[in-house]
Write a protein that holds these residues in place. Structure first.
Motif, PDB file in Angstrom:
ATOM      1  N   LYS A   1      -8.764   8.628  -2.751  1.00 20.62           N
ATOM      2  CA  LYS A   1      -9.501   7.614  -3.494  1.00 20.62           C
ATOM      3  C   LYS A   1     -10.498   8.310  -4.402  1.00 20.62           C
ATOM      4  CE  LYS A   1     -12.022   3.291  -2.848  1.00 20.62           C
ATOM      5  NZ  LYS A   1     -12.567   2.327  -1.857  1.00 20.62           N
TER       6      LYS A   1
ATOM      7  N   ALA B   1      -5.583  -2.160   0.107  1.00 20.13           N
ATOM      8  CA  ALA B   1      -5.371  -1.341  -1.091  1.00 20.13           C
ATOM      9  C   ALA B   1      -3.961  -1.564  -1.621  1.00 20.13           C
ATOM     10  CB  ALA B   1      -5.611   0.132  -0.780  1.00 20.13           C
TER      11      ALA B   1
ATOM     12  N   GLU C   1       0.816  -1.209   0.000  1.00 17.69           N
ATOM     13  CA  GLU C   1       0.000   0.000   0.000  1.00 17.69           C
ATOM     14  C   GLU C   1       0.850   1.259   0.000  1.00 17.69           C
ATOM     15  OE1 GLU C   1      -2.280  -0.730   3.547  1.00 17.69           O
ATOM     16  OE2 GLU C   1      -3.951  -1.554   2.395  1.00 17.69           O
TER      17      GLU C   1
ATOM     18  N   SER D   1     -14.298   3.126  -6.751  1.00 18.24           N
ATOM     19  CA  SER D   1     -14.241   1.815  -6.089  1.00 18.24           C
ATOM     20  C   SER D   1     -14.618   0.708  -7.047  1.00 18.24           C
ATOM     21  CB  SER D   1     -15.159   1.803  -4.859  1.00 18.24           C
ATOM     22  OG  SER D   1     -14.772   2.776  -3.924  1.00 18.24           O
TER      23      SER D   1
ATOM     24  N   SER E   1      -4.722   4.682   1.799  1.00 17.41           N
ATOM     25  CA  SER E   1      -5.607   4.373   2.920  1.00 17.41           C
ATOM     26  C   SER E   1      -6.997   4.063   2.399  1.00 17.41           C
ATOM     27  CB  SER E   1      -5.650   5.545   3.903  1.00 17.41           C
ATOM     28  OG  SER E   1      -6.533   5.282   4.964  1.00 17.41           O
ATOM     29  N   ASP E   2      -7.522   2.921   2.830  1.00 20.15           N
ATOM     30  CA  ASP E   2      -8.870   2.542   2.414  1.00 20.15           C
ATOM     31  C   ASP E   2      -9.405   1.543   3.421  1.00 20.15           C
ATOM     32  OD1 ASP E   2     -11.150   2.534   0.883  1.00 20.15           O
ATOM     33  OD2 ASP E   2     -10.407   1.102  -0.592  1.00 20.15           O
TER      34      ASP E   2
ATOM     35  N   PHE F   1      -7.048   5.302  -7.053  1.00 18.34           N
ATOM     36  CA  PHE F   1      -6.565   6.398  -6.228  1.00 18.34           C
ATOM     37  C   PHE F   1      -5.781   7.368  -7.108  1.00 18.34           C
ATOM     38  CE2 PHE F   1      -6.957   2.524  -3.856  1.00 18.34           C
ATOM     39  CZ  PHE F   1      -7.581   2.890  -2.672  1.00 18.34           C
TER      40      PHE F   1
ATOM     41  N   GLY G   1     -10.108  -0.575  -5.927  1.00 19.54           N
ATOM     42  CA  GLY G   1     -10.287   0.864  -5.971  1.00 19.54           C
ATOM     43  C   GLY G   1      -9.248   1.556  -6.820  1.00 19.54           C
TER      44      GLY G   1
END
Length: 991
Positions: free
Chosen positions: A618, A579, A542, A621, A574-575, A600, A598
């Motif tokens: 983000k 991610a 990530e 999705s 961040s999700d 970003f 998702g």
């Protein structure tokens, strides 16, 4: 039943799997081996020009391309299982020749490529192609430099030069001072018979010969006896000084009566004779109370000396004392005291430092002093704990060890290699940094302080400081040597130095593990590599890490002193779901990142992209296929998802970082078109094409688009069927390159969307070859539509014999896999009878190594012949309904199609297959020659630049299917069509 006629404006809509009743005009059921071109219409796909057979290619390697510039383009295959020999192969995309790898077979550097279970990640920057093995865990190596004297040093700078001042250097715990005594009052006594007689005495010496003055000192002198100032035989006084003044005053001590003669009578009394004596008074002056080096007051008060003056002995005794705190005679310290005043001696920085040096070297355990500049360089096992005492507030000297509160406390002259940690905020480690002294002469003296990395084992023997990332675990590089050779290298300093460049993974140069930690990919696997805003980026899980701008191999900060815009960017996605980033795609707004669940956007709202301005948010999705690289469409991005039975393609348009993206599913009209097991993608923004394929299959799935301003004028899906199975594909320079496996050969073909042809390999329509390129002419080159298209290198014709027909054998640069679909097309020249062979098409009767044989024709050796595999273009039309406007069809009425008229942009031989939906009805095929037949064009290719063709149907619109096939190797383009027929509303009400 009224007659009706409606026009189909074009066939550029591609395949639609929607029911025919809701298809848009121009959409098709099937479109294979064709290209819906907005300029030339729906045309047969371009030929696959044979570039070369790729030697040493294999079925298990991963394919890539290196596009350095317009002149240097290469294909690369990396095979993890061949690291024991030569796992990297490079071919020139222009001619298919293999380029040499300078590494020896089995080079130990190939170990980095071993164990790859996923395709490698590559990024080309000029002559360097950086290769990431996604299964390699990044590690660290080495230690930073060791400090001089193992870090056991300090520097004591003399800040104040003063009289009557103690300078004390000590190590460890602060020493306790002694309480000695200073004399405040003395008295003097004349000694007589061993006893003190007071300060006044009389003497008969009338001439005052015992008067006088002297200076005295408890330290001794020629007329001084210091026994009374000693304890155990040692004089314990220091600098107790004064003066003694003895004054004599004459007085009449007695009178002597004088008589005349011997008489004693009053009458004989002549008078008195006065007898004088002298009264001496001793006066003492205390000029310097000095020091009595005892802690016992009574002892101090009992100190005295005897002095001799003019034959008399005087005792000078201490009458009163006061306590004095001093570090004199304290053991284990370096002590130096300056004279009380100029009368006691001159002072200077040199004398103080000299005195302290001697004191340190003799009294301070495990510390050695060396005078440098305005202070002492101290080294030894106790040197790093040296401190200073002295002066009114202990500020006459300042001592720095390994730490200094701020840079202003550093001396201007110091020892070469001295490292100091600048603490700044006492309780905050993040603002600490380190500086190293670089002496001008390389030894000591004047120089400068330069920021550096924390030394190894700086504060103790168990304080390791790792130097940098391990180049053996970091991405390696394939270098284009610009001489038709390539070299696979580890990007370490030794390799860079030997190549006289700076391209290696940099160690940390400043700070420590707190202020300059390793990038977050340390200890993890790198999954992706990219280039954005002049920074090299690496993806690990990530985490997104980007190098210093312009310094692509440096992931350390510029300086620990202050934050810099040139520092690396290390940011985490961040999700609420995992991610892990699989793909990156640079777009106008920033860098688009794709995880499984998702999308970003990494961007900045500033003109400068830096750690302070970098933003990550983000934007959508949608599921994204982890194995298929998203592609850039110029103003948007196209990515795929394979979570359903078929793959789906989504187009994302990022309008602004504050606005949600516009996302459109481009496979909505073909939901069962794109297989979910596709393995690769390629695209060309200038052409407006995205292509998908599965390695080992012969089908390619294309998406063609065309925009005018903000409007999408074309959005079309179609397929190609290759000769052989697809291994790799790429677009460059407006051309589509494919690597296909034919038999055991890996063949590189080039498909030109605009033919770059000449008279040796193409035919002309609409004029002559001299007309090509003229703005006043419409003549165009057309290449024969063959895969593995090549021009025969030699043509050998032979006449008919009693045992064999006449034939022509052509030499070609590859070996065909078989004669079934192998054809020749005559370009120029004649046969043995003098007839032109232009436009002649013949199927091969036999093939062998680098040759093909065509029977029943004897072609002159000077002729130009194109050879290759034929392929068939298939276009299946939908069922047509009466269009009442805006794609609103009347599906309730009865429509009988009489015929369909086709307008051709460039015509070639075509087949129109009309098949009824009932088995008991006959099929009908209309063969179209592609040209207007007359005696003037018998010796020309069967094609013209424009033609109209009518195909009779005479069937109800829902009772047949029409399929157009173009099997012959000549370009053909369908511009538009119209159908006509009879229509009956059947009394249905139309609203």
């Amino acid at each position: 039943m009224p007659a009706v006629n409606q026009r189909i404006p074009n066939f550029l809509g591609g395949v639609s799997q929607q029911p025919d009743k809701i298809k848009f005009p121009g959409q098709l059921r099937v479109c294979d081996n064709a290209v819906p071109d907005v300029t030339f219409g729906l045309k047969k796909r371009p030929a696959g020009e044979f570039i070369g057979t790729l030697t040493n290619a294999n079925s298990t390697g991963h394919w890539y391309e290196i596009i350095r510039d317009g002149d240097e383009k290469y294909l690369v295959q990396i095979t993890p299982s061949l690291t024991g020999s030569i796992p990297i192969r490079v071919w020139d995309i222009a001619d298919g020749t293999e380029k040499s790898l300078t590494n020896s077979s089995g080079d130990s550097l190939f170990a980095y490529l071993a164990g790859a279970t996923q395709p490698y990640a590559l990024q080309t920057i000029q002559d360097y192609t950086i290769i990431v093995n996604k299964q390699k865990t990044v590690g660290t190596t080495g230690n930073t430099f060791s400090p001089i004297h193992s870090g056991d040093y300090s520097y004591a700078r003399l800040d104040t030069v003063a009289y009557n001042t103690e300078y004390i250097l000590y190590s460890g715990t602060a020493p306790s001072p002694n309480t000695f005594y200073r004399v405040t009052s003395v008295k003097v006594d004349r000694m007589s018979g061993g006893s003190a007689q007071g300060s006044t005495f009389n003497d008969t010496n009338e001439n005052q010969s015992k008067a006088g003055t002297l200076t005295w000192s408890f330290s001794g002198g020629s007329a001084v006896t210091t026994t009374g100032a000693q304890v155990g035989g040692t004089n314990i006084t220091e600098n107790i000084e004064g003066s003694l003044q003895v004054n004599g005053v004459s007085y009449i001590a007695s009178n002597t009566e004088n008589y005349d003669g011997s008489g004693t009578e009053v009458s004989d009394f002549l008078g008195y004779t006065q007898n004088y004596d002298v009264r001496y008074t001793a006066t003492i002056t205390l000029q310097d109370g000095g020091l009595i080096k005892t802690t016992n007051k009574s002892t101090a008060e009992g100190m005295f000396i005897d002095v001799a003056l003019e034959g008399e002995t005087y005792r000078i005794s201490v009458e009163a004392v006061e306590p004095v705190t001093t570090y004199q005679d304290v053991s284990g310290i370096a002590y130096h005291k300056t004279p009380k005043n100029p009368d006691n001696g001159a002072i200077s920085m040199a004398t103080i430092l000299s005195g302290l040096t001697s004191a340190v070297n003799s009294s301070l355990a495990n510390v050695t002093a060396e005078v440098i500049g305005s202070g002492l360089f101290l080294y030894g096992s106790n040197a790093d704990g040296v401190n200073f005492l002295g002066g009114a507030v202990n500020e006459n000297m300042s001592v720095i060890g390994q730490k200094a509160q701020d840079v202003s406390r550093l001396p201007a002259m110091c020892k070469q290699g001295y490292v100091a940690q600048i603490s700044n905020t006492a309780d905050l480690e993040t603002d600490d940094y380190y500086v190293k002294f670089e002496a001008n002469n390389g030894t000591s003296g004047a120089g400068s302080w330069e920021e550096c990395i924390r030394p190894h084992n700086f504060s103790s023997g168990s304080d390791p400081m790792v130097k940098g990332l391990d180049p053996a675990t970091m991405p390696h590089a394939l270098i284009n040597n610009r001489n038709n050779t390539f070299t696979f290298v580890k990007l370490d300093e030794a390799t860079a130095n030997s190549a006289n460049n700076d391209n290696y993974w940099k160690e940390r140069f400043v700070g420590d593990d707190v202020s300059n930690p390793f990038p977050t990919f340390n200890g993890a696997e790198i999954q992706e590599i990219f280039f954005h805003r002049n920074r090299l980026g690496l993806i690990s899980g990530e985490n997104v890490v980007m190098s210093q701008p312009g310094s692509y191999f440096n992931f350390g900060i510029v300086s620990a002193i202050s934050a810099s815009d040139d520092n690396p960017v290390d940011i985490t996605v961040s999700d609420i779901k995992p991610a892990f980033i699989n793909h990156t795609l640079p777009i106008q707004k920033g860098m688009l990142l794709f995880s499984d669940n998702g999308q970003f956007l990494l961007f900045t709202e500033s003109d400068i992209f830096s750690p302070k301005t970098a933003r990550l948010k983000k934007v959508s999705s949608y599921e994204c296929d982890s194995s298929i690289q998203p592609v850039d469409l110029g103003t948007s991005a196209l990515f795929t998802s394979n979570v359903s039975a078929y793959a789906r393609a989504f187009e994302a348009t990022i309008l602004d970082d504050d606005t949600p993206p516009q996302i459109l599913e481009q496979t909505r009209v073909v939901p069962e078109f794109l297989p979910k097991n596709i393995t690769t993608s390629a695209n060309s923004v200038p052409i407006g094409i995205v292509s998908y394929a599965q390695k080992g299959q012969n089908q390619i799935y294309h998406y063609k688009y065309y925009n005018t301003g903000q409007k999408r004028e074309q959005s079309a899906w179609y397929t190609w069927t290759l000769t052989g199975t697809m291994q790799h594909m790429t677009y460059t320079g407006g051309n589509f390159f494919t690597v296909v496996l034919q038999g055991s050969n890996y063949v590189l073909n080039k498909h030109e969307y605009v033919a770059d042809a000449n008279a040796n390999r193409a035919y002309v329509l609409g004029g002559t070859s001299s007309d090509i390129g003229s703005p006043l002419k419409t003549a165009r080159w057309f290449e024969p539509c063959l895969d593995n298209l090549a021009i025969a290198t030699t043509v050998t014709g032979s006449a008919q014999t009693t045992t064999a027909p006449e034939k022509t054998v052509v030499a070609i640069p590859y070996t065909p896999t078989g004669a079934t679909d192998f054809y020749m097309v005559g370009i120029t020249g004649n046969d043995s009878d003098g007839n032109s062979i232009a436009g002649i098409v013949r199927k091969a009767d036999a093939v062998s190594t680098n040759s093909a044989t065509f029977n029943n024709i004897n072609i002159a050796s000077s002729a130009k012949i194109a050879v290759g595999y034929s392929y068939n273009s298939i276009i299946e039309l939908p069922t047509y309904y009466l269009n009442r406007g805006e794609a609103s069809y009347d599906t309730d009425g009865e429509l009988r199609i009489s015929g369909i008229n086709f307008e051709l942009g460039v015509s070639g031989p075509m087949e129109f297959h009309i098949d009824p939906i009932y088995a008991d009805m006959d099929s009908f095929t209309q063969f179209e020659s592609g040209m207007l037949l007359n005696s003037s064009n018998f010796s020309e290719p069967p094609a013209t630049l424009a033609k109209s063709v009518r195909v009779p149907v005479q069937k109800k619109n829902e009772k047949y299917t029409m399929q157009i096939q173009i099997p012959d190797p000549f370009s053909t383009a369908i511009l538009s069509a119209s159908w006509d027929g009879n229509y009956n509303e059947k009394r249905h009400v139309r609203r």
